[in-house]
Design a protein around this motif. Structure first.
Motif, PDB file in Angstrom:
ATOM      1  N   LEU A 268       0.834  -1.297   0.017  1.00 36.95           N
ATOM      2  CA  LEU A 268      -0.043  -0.168  -0.002  1.00 36.95           C
ATOM      3  C   LEU A 268       0.818   1.270  -0.033  1.00 36.95           C
ATOM      4  N   GLY A 269       2.078   1.286   0.833  1.00 41.60           N
ATOM      5  CA  GLY A 269       2.813   2.277   1.000  1.00 41.60           C
ATOM      6  C   GLY A 269       3.430   2.642  -0.613  1.00 41.60           C
ATOM      7  N   CYS A 270       3.905   1.813  -1.039  1.00 40.11           N
ATOM      8  CA  CYS A 270       4.564   1.995  -2.528  1.00 40.11           C
ATOM      9  C   CYS A 270       3.479   2.301  -3.411  1.00 40.11           C
ATOM     10  N   PHE A 271       2.374   1.768  -3.167  1.00 40.21           N
ATOM     11  CA  PHE A 271       1.332   2.296  -4.208  1.00 40.21           C
ATOM     12  C   PHE A 271       0.794   3.707  -4.073  1.00 40.21           C
ATOM     13  N   MET A 272       0.666   4.227  -2.784  1.00 40.95           N
ATOM     14  CA  MET A 272       0.356   5.571  -2.399  1.00 40.95           C
ATOM     15  C   MET A 272       1.671   6.445  -2.911  1.00 40.95           C
ATOM     16  N   ALA A 273       2.856   5.928  -2.497  1.00 37.85           N
ATOM     17  CA  ALA A 273       4.135   6.893  -2.970  1.00 37.85           C
ATOM     18  C   ALA A 273       4.209   7.251  -4.627  1.00 37.85           C
ATOM     19  N   GLU A 274       4.119   5.845  -5.174  1.00 41.65           N
ATOM     20  CA  GLU A 274       3.885   6.186  -6.615  1.00 41.65           C
ATOM     21  C   GLU A 274       2.990   6.921  -7.063  1.00 41.65           C
ATOM     22  N   THR A 275       1.491   6.986  -6.647  1.00 50.73           N
ATOM     23  CA  THR A 275       0.516   7.825  -6.994  1.00 50.73           C
ATOM     24  C   THR A 275       0.737   9.202  -6.508  1.00 50.73           C
ATOM     25  N   GLY A 276       1.395   9.412  -5.426  1.00 51.62           N
ATOM     26  CA  GLY A 276       1.679  11.072  -4.951  1.00 51.62           C
ATOM     27  C   GLY A 276       2.683  11.335  -6.100  1.00 51.62           C
ATOM     28  N   ARG A 277       3.978  10.683  -6.215  1.00 51.21           N
ATOM     29  CA  ARG A 277       4.862  11.031  -7.146  1.00 51.21           C
ATOM     30  C   ARG A 277       4.401  11.558  -8.496  1.00 51.21           C
ATOM     31  N   HIS A 278       3.387  10.744  -8.869  1.00 47.76           N
ATOM     32  CA  HIS A 278       2.905  11.026 -10.179  1.00 47.76           C
ATOM     33  C   HIS A 278       1.892  12.317 -10.276  1.00 47.76           C
ATOM     34  N   ILE A 279       1.337  12.573  -9.027  1.00 53.40           N
ATOM     35  CA  ILE A 279       0.300  13.713  -8.922  1.00 53.40           C
ATOM     36  C   ILE A 279       1.518  14.895  -9.050  1.00 53.40           C
ATOM     37  N   ARG A 280       2.540  14.848  -8.140  1.00 55.87           N
ATOM     38  CA  ARG A 280       3.464  15.938  -8.046  1.00 55.87           C
ATOM     39  C   ARG A 280       4.030  16.419  -9.197  1.00 55.87           C
ATOM     40  N   GLN A 281       4.403  15.341  -9.973  1.00 57.84           N
ATOM     41  CA  GLN A 281       4.935  15.637 -11.154  1.00 57.84           C
ATOM     42  C   GLN A 281       3.842  16.008 -12.459  1.00 57.84           C
ATOM     43  N   GLN A 282       2.672  16.086 -12.158  1.00 58.79           N
ATOM     44  CA  GLN A 282       1.583  16.512 -12.873  1.00 58.79           C
ATOM     45  C   GLN A 282       1.494  15.321 -13.923  1.00 58.79           C
ATOM     46  N   ALA A 283       1.954  14.145 -13.815  1.00 63.66           N
ATOM     47  CA  ALA A 283       1.939  13.116 -14.826  1.00 63.66           C
ATOM     48  C   ALA A 283       0.780  12.273 -14.519  1.00 63.66           C
ATOM     49  N   PHE A 284      -0.079  12.586 -13.408  1.00 60.03           N
ATOM     50  CA  PHE A 284      -1.218  11.503 -13.279  1.00 60.03           C
ATOM     51  C   PHE A 284      -2.452  11.906 -13.919  1.00 60.03           C
ATOM     52  N   ASP A 285      -2.887  11.096 -14.504  1.00 59.52           N
ATOM     53  CA  ASP A 285      -4.232  10.981 -15.206  1.00 59.52           C
ATOM     54  C   ASP A 285      -5.401  10.879 -14.519  1.00 59.52           C
ATOM     55  N   PHE A 286      -6.190  11.942 -14.028  1.00 54.53           N
ATOM     56  CA  PHE A 286      -7.099  11.752 -13.163  1.00 54.53           C
ATOM     57  C   PHE A 286      -8.331  10.776 -13.560  1.00 54.53           C
ATOM     58  N   SER A 287      -8.281  10.663 -14.783  1.00 57.01           N
ATOM     59  CA  SER A 287      -9.365   9.509 -15.135  1.00 57.01           C
ATOM     60  C   SER A 287      -8.889   8.290 -14.701  1.00 57.01           C
ATOM     61  N   GLN A 288      -7.896   8.148 -14.153  1.00 60.65           N
ATOM     62  CA  GLN A 288      -7.202   6.504 -13.743  1.00 60.65           C
ATOM     63  C   GLN A 288      -8.120   6.393 -12.187  1.00 60.65           C
ATOM     64  N   LEU A 289      -8.867   7.535 -11.695  1.00 60.81           N
ATOM     65  CA  LEU A 289      -9.708   7.532 -10.415  1.00 60.81           C
ATOM     66  C   LEU A 289     -10.913   6.769 -10.961  1.00 60.81           C
ATOM     67  N   ASN A 290     -10.638   5.598 -11.283  1.00 56.97           N
ATOM     68  CA  ASN A 290     -12.016   4.789 -11.482  1.00 56.97           C
ATOM     69  C   ASN A 290     -12.364   3.662 -10.627  1.00 56.97           C
ATOM     70  N   GLU A 291     -13.336   2.756 -10.802  1.00 58.87           N
ATOM     71  CA  GLU A 291     -13.621   1.783  -9.834  1.00 58.87           C
ATOM     72  C   GLU A 291     -12.297   0.987  -9.835  1.00 58.87           C
ATOM     73  N   ALA A 292     -11.714   0.450 -10.596  1.00 60.03           N
ATOM     74  CA  ALA A 292     -10.719  -0.355 -10.589  1.00 60.03           C
ATOM     75  C   ALA A 292      -9.460   0.185  -9.619  1.00 60.03           C
ATOM     76  N   PHE A 293      -9.029   1.506  -9.578  1.00 57.84           N
ATOM     77  CA  PHE A 293      -8.196   2.155  -8.891  1.00 57.84           C
ATOM     78  C   PHE A 293      -8.522   1.902  -7.405  1.00 57.84           C
ATOM     79  N   PHE A 294     -10.005   2.406  -7.103  1.00 61.31           N
ATOM     80  CA  PHE A 294     -10.347   2.055  -5.744  1.00 61.31           C
ATOM     81  C   PHE A 294     -10.351   0.903  -5.268  1.00 61.31           C
ATOM     82  N   TYR A 295     -10.609  -0.162  -6.035  1.00 61.44           N
ATOM     83  CA  TYR A 295     -10.495  -1.476  -5.841  1.00 61.44           C
ATOM     84  C   TYR A 295      -9.353  -2.122  -5.462  1.00 61.44           C
TER      85      TYR A 295
END
Length: 165
Positions: free
Chosen positions: A1-28
């Protein structure tokens, strides 16, 4: 979980995160990782013999502090007394709890940690074997070579990354 959250945070900070990925699969996936981490913590709490849940949780917190201390200071000459003191436990109590929670003695954990980091450094190929041995807390090249061969079945020099020109 920690690695997943760190990776997600890194992508958000780098503005490389596609917010369309915040879908049902992401939350599952997030829920699945959370449950997996939770199960590991519950397993560790149950491995501690105490009658009260609060006591077991507190003991896990203290022994985890000791493990974090070991992770931070593994390359130094660290003694179980020092680790136990950092955990606010007696040497005996810390050793017993550590064995129950992590399945290995503190000494064995340090040995494995040093060798694992040394192996990663050797595979990176940017340091000589003697330097890796000293940086990972071994007294000398001979003791490092003996421990490395015992753990990995080959001499440390075989792990050096071979650069191609």
């Amino acid at each position: 979980l920690g690695c997943f959250m760190a990776e997600t945070g890194r992508h958000i900070r780098q503005q490389a995160f596609d917010f369309s990925q915040l879908n049902e699969a992401f939350f599952y996936r997030l829920a699945e990782l959370y449950i997996g981490d939770y199960e590991q913590v519950v397993k560790k709490i149950r491995s501690i013999q105490a009658s009260k849940l609060y006591t077991r949780k507190n003991m896990l917190r203290l022994v985890s502090q000791g493990k974090a201390y070991m992770d931070d200071c593994f390359a130094n000459q660290v003694y179980v007394n020092d680790i136990a003191r950092a955990s606010h436990l007696s040497k005996y109590h810390f050793s017993r709890l550590f064995q129950a929670v992590y399945g290995v003695s503190p000494h064995r954990y340090l040995w494995e940690k040093r060798l694992q980091v040394a192996n990663e450094m050797l595979h990176a190929g940017n340091r000589p074997v003697h330097d890796v041995a000293i940086r990972c807390g071994f007294a000398d090249l001979a003791s490092f070579s003996k421990a490395y061969k015992k753990r990995f079945g080959a001499a440390p020099s075989t792990a050096l990354k071979i650069s191609t020109f």
